[in-house]
Design a protein around this motif. Structure first.
Motif, PDB file in Angstrom:
ATOM      1  N   ARG A 229       0.919  -1.241   0.088  1.00  0.00           N
ATOM      2  CA  ARG A 229      -0.039  -0.112  -0.064  1.00  0.00           C
ATOM      3  C   ARG A 229       0.867   1.285   0.028  1.00  0.00           C
ATOM      4  O   ARG A 229       0.483   2.264  -0.594  1.00  0.00           O
ATOM      5  CB  ARG A 229      -1.145   0.057   1.319  1.00  0.00           C
ATOM      6  CG  ARG A 229      -1.897   1.077   0.998  1.00  0.00           C
ATOM      7  CD  ARG A 229      -3.132   0.826   1.994  1.00  0.00           C
ATOM      8  NE  ARG A 229      -2.887   0.568   3.244  1.00  0.00           N
ATOM      9  CZ  ARG A 229      -3.226  -0.671   3.891  1.00  0.00           C
ATOM     10  NH1 ARG A 229      -3.799  -1.766   3.029  1.00  0.00           N
ATOM     11  NH2 ARG A 229      -2.594  -1.015   5.085  1.00  0.00           N
ATOM     12  N   ALA A 230       1.957   1.046   0.719  1.00  0.00           N
ATOM     13  CA  ALA A 230       2.918   2.401   0.583  1.00  0.00           C
ATOM     14  C   ALA A 230       3.484   2.565  -0.597  1.00  0.00           C
ATOM     15  O   ALA A 230       3.501   3.931  -1.103  1.00  0.00           O
ATOM     16  CB  ALA A 230       4.126   2.049   1.546  1.00  0.00           C
ATOM     17  N   ILE A 231       3.560   1.766  -1.501  1.00  0.00           N
ATOM     18  CA  ILE A 231       3.942   1.852  -2.836  1.00  0.00           C
ATOM     19  C   ILE A 231       2.871   2.380  -3.886  1.00  0.00           C
ATOM     20  O   ILE A 231       2.949   3.211  -4.640  1.00  0.00           O
ATOM     21  CB  ILE A 231       4.812   0.805  -3.499  1.00  0.00           C
ATOM     22  CG1 ILE A 231       5.895   0.454  -2.714  1.00  0.00           C
ATOM     23  CG2 ILE A 231       5.113   0.884  -5.000  1.00  0.00           C
ATOM     24  CD1 ILE A 231       6.496  -1.105  -2.906  1.00  0.00           C
ATOM     25  N   TYR A 232       1.911   1.541  -3.547  1.00  0.00           N
ATOM     26  CA  TYR A 232       0.489   1.893  -4.501  1.00  0.00           C
ATOM     27  C   TYR A 232      -0.562   2.231  -3.540  1.00  0.00           C
ATOM     28  O   TYR A 232      -1.513   1.560  -3.723  1.00  0.00           O
ATOM     29  CB  TYR A 232       0.366   0.359  -5.273  1.00  0.00           C
ATOM     30  CG  TYR A 232       1.443   0.271  -6.309  1.00  0.00           C
ATOM     31  CD1 TYR A 232       1.564   0.872  -7.536  1.00  0.00           C
ATOM     32  CD2 TYR A 232       2.152  -0.909  -5.992  1.00  0.00           C
ATOM     33  CE1 TYR A 232       2.540   0.806  -8.367  1.00  0.00           C
ATOM     34  CE2 TYR A 232       3.089  -1.216  -7.195  1.00  0.00           C
ATOM     35  CZ  TYR A 232       3.487  -0.108  -8.396  1.00  0.00           C
ATOM     36  OH  TYR A 232       4.253  -0.560  -9.049  1.00  0.00           O
ATOM     37  N   PRO A 233      -0.549   3.431  -3.064  1.00  0.00           N
ATOM     38  CA  PRO A 233      -1.565   3.991  -2.187  1.00  0.00           C
ATOM     39  C   PRO A 233      -3.093   3.866  -2.876  1.00  0.00           C
ATOM     40  O   PRO A 233      -4.034   3.553  -2.470  1.00  0.00           O
ATOM     41  CB  PRO A 233      -1.387   5.313  -1.645  1.00  0.00           C
ATOM     42  CG  PRO A 233      -0.339   5.509  -2.769  1.00  0.00           C
ATOM     43  CD  PRO A 233       0.306   4.475  -3.196  1.00  0.00           C
ATOM     44  N   GLN A 234      -2.966   4.018  -4.234  1.00  0.00           N
ATOM     45  CA  GLN A 234      -4.430   3.821  -4.954  1.00  0.00           C
ATOM     46  C   GLN A 234      -4.564   2.645  -5.930  1.00  0.00           C
ATOM     47  O   GLN A 234      -5.459   2.569  -6.626  1.00  0.00           O
ATOM     48  CB  GLN A 234      -4.710   5.182  -5.989  1.00  0.00           C
ATOM     49  CG  GLN A 234      -5.171   6.298  -5.492  1.00  0.00           C
ATOM     50  CD  GLN A 234      -3.943   7.308  -5.440  1.00  0.00           C
ATOM     51  OE1 GLN A 234      -3.073   7.530  -6.188  1.00  0.00           O
ATOM     52  NE2 GLN A 234      -4.122   8.364  -4.471  1.00  0.00           N
ATOM     53  N   GLY A 235      -3.674   1.703  -5.356  1.00  0.00           N
ATOM     54  CA  GLY A 235      -3.704   0.091  -5.906  1.00  0.00           C
ATOM     55  C   GLY A 235      -2.837   0.509  -7.320  1.00  0.00           C
ATOM     56  O   GLY A 235      -2.613   1.502  -7.885  1.00  0.00           O
ATOM     57  N   ILE A 236      -2.497  -0.634  -7.595  1.00  0.00           N
ATOM     58  CA  ILE A 236      -1.705  -0.929  -8.896  1.00  0.00           C
ATOM     59  C   ILE A 236      -2.595  -0.476 -10.408  1.00  0.00           C
ATOM     60  O   ILE A 236      -2.020   0.327 -10.959  1.00  0.00           O
ATOM     61  CB  ILE A 236      -1.447  -2.342  -9.212  1.00  0.00           C
ATOM     62  CG1 ILE A 236      -0.302  -2.552  -8.213  1.00  0.00           C
ATOM     63  CG2 ILE A 236      -1.224  -2.665 -10.551  1.00  0.00           C
ATOM     64  CD1 ILE A 236       0.181  -4.261  -8.434  1.00  0.00           C
ATOM     65  N   HIS A 237      -4.072  -0.527 -10.047  1.00  0.00           N
ATOM     66  CA  HIS A 237      -4.883  -0.150 -11.050  1.00  0.00           C
ATOM     67  C   HIS A 237      -5.028   1.683 -11.199  1.00  0.00           C
ATOM     68  O   HIS A 237      -4.842   2.104 -12.201  1.00  0.00           O
ATOM     69  CB  HIS A 237      -6.131  -0.840 -10.844  1.00  0.00           C
ATOM     70  CG  HIS A 237      -6.821  -0.583  -9.484  1.00  0.00           C
ATOM     71  ND1 HIS A 237      -6.313  -1.115  -8.626  1.00  0.00           N
ATOM     72  CD2 HIS A 237      -7.746   0.393  -9.136  1.00  0.00           C
ATOM     73  CE1 HIS A 237      -7.134  -0.999  -7.287  1.00  0.00           C
ATOM     74  NE2 HIS A 237      -7.934   0.179  -7.627  1.00  0.00           N
ATOM     75  N   GLY A 238      -4.990   1.947  -9.922  1.00  0.00           N
ATOM     76  CA  GLY A 238      -4.687   3.550  -9.923  1.00  0.00           C
ATOM     77  C   GLY A 238      -3.356   3.980 -10.412  1.00  0.00           C
ATOM     78  O   GLY A 238      -3.458   4.980 -11.116  1.00  0.00           O
ATOM     79  N   ALA A 239      -2.486   3.223 -10.238  1.00  0.00           N
ATOM     80  CA  ALA A 239      -1.127   3.686 -10.694  1.00  0.00           C
ATOM     81  C   ALA A 239      -0.957   3.554 -12.170  1.00  0.00           C
ATOM     82  O   ALA A 239      -0.440   4.523 -12.891  1.00  0.00           O
ATOM     83  CB  ALA A 239       0.266   3.026 -10.143  1.00  0.00           C
ATOM     84  N   ILE A 240      -1.578   2.655 -12.819  1.00  0.00           N
ATOM     85  CA  ILE A 240      -1.862   2.416 -14.311  1.00  0.00           C
ATOM     86  C   ILE A 240      -2.510   3.441 -15.051  1.00  0.00           C
ATOM     87  O   ILE A 240      -2.360   4.184 -15.819  1.00  0.00           O
ATOM     88  CB  ILE A 240      -1.989   0.849 -14.655  1.00  0.00           C
ATOM     89  CG1 ILE A 240      -1.029  -0.073 -14.072  1.00  0.00           C
ATOM     90  CG2 ILE A 240      -2.299   0.865 -16.131  1.00  0.00           C
ATOM     91  CD1 ILE A 240      -1.467  -1.407 -14.249  1.00  0.00           C
TER      92      ILE A 240
END
Lengths: 245, 245, 245, 245
Positions: free
Chosen positions: A23-34
């Motif tokens: 979560r620290a890396i992808y706070p909005q989720g992997i889908h959010g980062a993509i």
């Protein structure tokens, strides 16, 4: 091809909701980062496994030109019915971008027909991805290679059918190689498998990774064409020397 | 490759046992006609769907290098478990020769990942099969083309993944074309799909058809090799600049 | 395929005759080391560039099923006529095994149609060759990978047409990857490009390298078949609705 | 891809200037009919063999993204230098659409590496072109097949390297088949070979033919990318355990 491409980014969203370090890396989720990182004439929607109908009811698939998929620990929980439906949609023309551990997802395995097995090692080693098909639109704007300082190693033999093109080939510090970016066609649908993207590394913030995914979405968008005749008996188009029965 | 190839010819054996006009053409069954017609350093066994375990218990598969398959009206009756087992054996190296209507058989569809749909027309029309990969061992001894006076038309679009090679391309009197002889690789296994062989025509007595099947068996025999590592985590082969976890 | 395969190993034989340190490694020449090291039902002959007609008069080519080629500093000295003749023979069915720096030889470039350019670095680094097509007979008996302690690096992008199969993929210590073992078909002829074999390393004494070359010779032997019709006007095989001119 | 594609349509322009019956069909030349018939975001120029520098001086090639080629009786008159230059440009990224008898043109043969031989028969017979790769953008908007009432037959075996994709397969009334629409990649360049277009038939006025050529131009336009490193020695990207020389 002047219409916007309707992109659905599907993520099982389990590591992010269960593990603090992810979560620290992808706070909005992997889908959010993509979703945030890709760019093009796209209309983007995200979907996750805990949503109704596992995030992909018929009307969402109806409105999807290209489906981006990230799954790992939830593979087994995907319903057989949804796996069949997604695979069928791809054969009918929906593009599929299968990311990282999605090599073992049910839809991808159904479409490959192989075990999709590989070697792996997760020690945060360096990967260098070499362009091995420079004429391909998926590597437009990408240099001779790009590097990821930390990735999970995926190594050969990768049990997939011979790809249409091996666009990127990965070199790993620990001594392995991998067909890291591969294209396939199944029916009317185009598929791109792209190896980077372990949940513990900030891979989906990398500009080259984002560019490759954006290019792949453009490439995988369905070709508009009349429906094909299929699975049916058809009359002769030419005079025959024989009598029909 | 000096050892004999162990060939199992599997046939659903339904048309022959139910329809007089088919039995008249194939009194020993399609499997019998193929067994009699192929030649090479082969140890041949036949198996049919009504035998115990649908003809393919583990010990038979253990003793099979290349499996020849003919199915049609019995596709649905094949157990899911046997379909899975046959597909898995192919991935592990067993050769598969899928004949005619076997394009719709469960093992073949599992290995292709596509619908395997096509157009068809059964009016006993003429087919001419053109060699489109003359360097391939499957067409050793075959001229530029050969003809079958009566066959069922199978026509494009044939919904298969792009074959490794399209060895034979069919011309049909009624105006259609077909990729009539196609090779595929799945894991360690080689697959040849060969379109001729409708139950109402004496196709399996044709010398060219028999030669192609014999050649295909030789080509599809497993390559002897050490087992591959698969689906497991492996240590680094080289010193790493990072710390493993 | 019960007849012996007639193999001609052609070597420019220049480094060995001009450089002491190469002669120390290959006292009988690279051709000699290969001739001694391969095994199979082969009738082996060697030929070098300083022989009459550059070692390949018509009668030698007439008696060659598979030609093994090693060239480097002598590429430019090969006559255009011989380059044309060798390329034509391959298209007519003679197998070709192009070794190492032969990627830049005239016959190979004519058959590829591309620049055959690549990156290189000669610092005696380690190469590990991974099997990426385990069902292929060229890697029969080869494990998941094999290593060469010292080789010249050849790196992507390797400007070749998409190979029929990438049988081996090379990992180099210095950070590069390479399609180190590739198959091609040109007309009736089969071609295998195999990257290892710099003159300063004892690569052709390596048992895996020798096995791969032996396997490749078996694979590349011509398929026996009737001559194809070619480049000519042919009458219709079917009745036409139009009038011929 | 928002910029217009710069298309040069090159035609030997000999039949039209020498034969009344060809001029009657193509009063503005084959190049004129193609230029008029294609549609897209194109900047179109035409060039013919009797112009200075055979129509393709450096500055014209510099300003060409995709080159469309029609040649037949003038193949031999094309200068070796121009043939080399065109082939080199394709390898560097210029798209090439080779039409009909251009299978025997010098640039196409150089890029294929094969004889490009085939069977032929010119009796104005019917051709039906079947879509065999429906996901490909070259057949966007094209139905399951289209027909040409009169064409020259080109038949297999067509001596080309295995295409990347066989997009269209031709059925001929007289009993032959042909890979009528084929894609290839050479270096950074994309190539489409398209069989229809004999000078005696009004093929280039056909709406399906025009659509395929238009689609092919869009597909073959160069991918914008950084220059690749090529043909040079490069330093190691990773620390080595050996000493460089």
């Amino acid at each position: 091809m002047s219409e916007a491409i309707r992109v659905t980014i599907w993520n099982e969203n389990r590591h992010e909701t269960r593990e603090e370090r992810v979560r620290a890396i992808y706070p909005q989720g992997i889908h959010g980062a993509i979703a945030e990182g890709i760019s093009g004439d796209f209309v983007i929607r995200t979907a996750t496994m805990d949503e109704p109908e596992q995030g992909l009811p018929e009307d969402v698939l109806d409105a999807t030109d290209v489906l981006v998929w990230w799954g790992h620990i939830g593979h087994r929980d995907l319903s057989e019915e949804l796996a069949d439906r997604v695979a069928a949609r791809v054969r009918q023309g929906m593009g599929l971008i299968a990311l990282h551990s999605s090599h073992y997802s049910k839809p991808f395995k159904r479409l490959m027909g192989t075990s999709c097995s590989l070697l792996y090692r997760d020690v945060a080693e360096k990967e260098r991805l070499w362009v091995t098909a420079p004429a391909h639109p998926i590597v437009a704007g990408i240099g001779p290679y790009f590097e990821l300082p930390h990735e999970e190693m995926y190594g050969e033999f990768f049990d997939i059918p011979s790809p249409d093109e091996v666009v990127l080939t990965g070199w790993f510090e620990g001594g392995n190689v991998f067909r890291s970016g591969c294209t396939f066609t199944r029916g009317m649908g185009k598929i791109f498998y792209f190896q980077p993207g372990h949940q513990l590394y900030p891979t989906y913030y990398d500009s080259n990774v984002r560019r490759v995914i954006s290019n792949a979405i453009n490439w995988a968008a369905p070709v508009r064409r009349p429906a094909l005749q299929f699975g049916k008996s058809v009359p002769a188009l030419e005079p025959l020397s024989v009598e029909g029965e």
